[in-house]
Design an enzyme around this catalytic site. Structure first.
Site, PDB file in Angstrom:
ATOM      1  N   GLY A 207      97.327 -14.076 103.809  1.00  0.00           N
ATOM      2  CA  GLY A 207      98.878 -15.133 103.618  1.00  0.00           C
ATOM      3  C   GLY A 207      99.214 -13.953 103.503  1.00  0.00           C
ATOM      4  O   GLY A 207      99.863 -12.790 102.822  1.00  0.00           O
ATOM      5  N   CYS A 208     101.235 -14.396 103.976  1.00  0.00           N
ATOM      6  CA  CYS A 208     102.121 -13.673 104.241  1.00  0.00           C
ATOM      7  C   CYS A 208     102.559 -13.090 102.739  1.00  0.00           C
ATOM      8  O   CYS A 208     102.624 -11.548 102.266  1.00  0.00           O
ATOM      9  CB  CYS A 208     103.338 -13.384 105.009  1.00  0.00           C
ATOM     10  SG  CYS A 208     103.851 -14.927 104.852  1.00  0.00           S
ATOM     11  N   TYR A 209     103.006 -13.855 101.593  1.00  0.00           N
ATOM     12  CA  TYR A 209     103.375 -13.917 100.545  1.00  0.00           C
ATOM     13  C   TYR A 209     102.802 -13.537  99.409  1.00  0.00           C
ATOM     14  O   TYR A 209     102.015 -12.509  98.305  1.00  0.00           O
ATOM     15  CB  TYR A 209     103.994 -15.496  99.882  1.00  0.00           C
ATOM     16  CG  TYR A 209     105.169 -16.281 100.828  1.00  0.00           C
ATOM     17  CD1 TYR A 209     106.367 -15.786 100.318  1.00  0.00           C
ATOM     18  CD2 TYR A 209     105.158 -17.020 101.495  1.00  0.00           C
ATOM     19  CE1 TYR A 209     107.548 -15.974 100.951  1.00  0.00           C
ATOM     20  CE2 TYR A 209     106.176 -17.561 101.813  1.00  0.00           C
ATOM     21  CZ  TYR A 209     107.658 -16.990 101.945  1.00  0.00           C
ATOM     22  OH  TYR A 209     108.391 -17.331 102.154  1.00  0.00           O
TER      23      TYR A 209
END
Length: 307
Positions: free
Chosen positions: A113-115
């Site tokens: 995921g990006c975060y």
């Protein structure tokens, strides 16, 4: 000989950016469905099984369904959804952390995921080396451009020009938390505080550290040097030597697939702030998928990336 690639969910933001990074590369032959066939189960199943590499840019349930359509042992999958990021039998597609050989040899790869990309990049090397404790109650403050929220959020921000900031995940238990905990080896779930701002792309992920309260924790300068050593030689992950006065996200940000890490420390060494800056659609999504595809196809890791 070109390798056949099918992007399932190619019309979404992540799929479009992956296709853009692969455009003009003769190492790959893209399987493309007509608009009318994109939601046809039989057409999708045929495309999936005709490909050597399938990249899933779908909601979680649809990604699981797509995997169930595979009828041979030749197809290799990169899943950009949340569905398989902590699943048994899937390799976590963060080559700098998981290992390039592990990704290169995997048949099932879950794109981070990006975060979590920022959070894991900052903490995993420090926790695994014992420079930060694994049993600390960490928190993560993160701000992203609105493109990471999909078509509905993009439309919301672009149609309503008055929205400047959206704080969300206020009920806690965000779907990224298991991934963040598992791939850093933490004992406790981190308190995750995500937000979205009125910029199309870009992301800042921060982990504040009360070093003086930790029974075992290294000084900020030691943490910085450990991160630099962990990512030594990487063209994608870069550790800053300096401590700038501010970290900015600009609305004019161009697509980029790098990840910049910072360690800010107080003068007395009692506190620190670990900060990651990335493009949520780059190393946070599409760029990471292309990086993983390159490794799985035996190609240079950074081919087609924006560095």
């Amino acid at each position: 000989m070109s390798r056949r690639v099918f992007i399932d969910g190619a019309a979404g933001t992540t799929g479009l950016e992956i296709a853009d990074r692969l455009a003009g590369r003769d190492e790959f032959e893209m399987i493309v469905l007509e608009d009318a066939a994109r939601k046809d189960a039989d057409a999708r199943a045929e495309a999936i099984n005709d490909a050597e590499f399938v990249i899933l840019c779908l909601p979680d349930d649809a990604a699981r369904e797509a995997v169930s359509l595979i009828r041979n042992d030749r197809v290799r999958v990169i899943d950009a959804s949340t569905a398989h990021r902590t699943a048994v039998g899937w390799t976590y597609g963060f080559p700098e952390v998981t290992g390039r050989k592990a990704v290169a040899g995997a048949r099932r790869v879950s794109n981070p995921g990006c975060y979590p990309t920022g959070f894991i990049a900052l903490l995993q090397p420090l926790v695994s080396s014992g420079l930060l404790p694994s049993d600390w109650a960490y928190s993560c403050n993160a701000t992203s451009g609105y493109s990471g929220g999909g078509k509905a959020m993009i439309a919301r921000f672009e149609d309503d020009g008055d929205i400047a900031f959206r704080d969300y995940g206020l009920a806690l238990g965000h779907k990224h938390v298991p991934e963040m905990k598992m791939h850093t080896g933490l004992r406790w779930d981190p308190v995750f505080a995500p937000a979205v701002v009125a910029a199309h792309r870009g992301m800042v992920v921060e982990v504040p550290l009360a070093l003086e309260a930790m029974a075992t924790a290294a000084k900020p300068e030691v943490l910085r040097e450990a991160l630099r050593h962990a990512y030594l030689g990487s063209e994608i992950v870069r550790v800053a030597d300096d401590q700038p006065d501010e970290v900015l996200l600009r609305r004019s940000m161009e697509p980029v697939d790098t990840l910049d890490l910072y360690v800010f420390g107080s003068r007395d060494g009692r506190q620190a702030r670990l900060v990651a800056v990335l493009d949520n659609l780059g190393k946070g999504a599409s760029g990471a998928a292309v990086q993983n595809l390159n490794l799985m196809a035996g190609l240079p890791e950074t081919a087609g990336l924006r560095l």
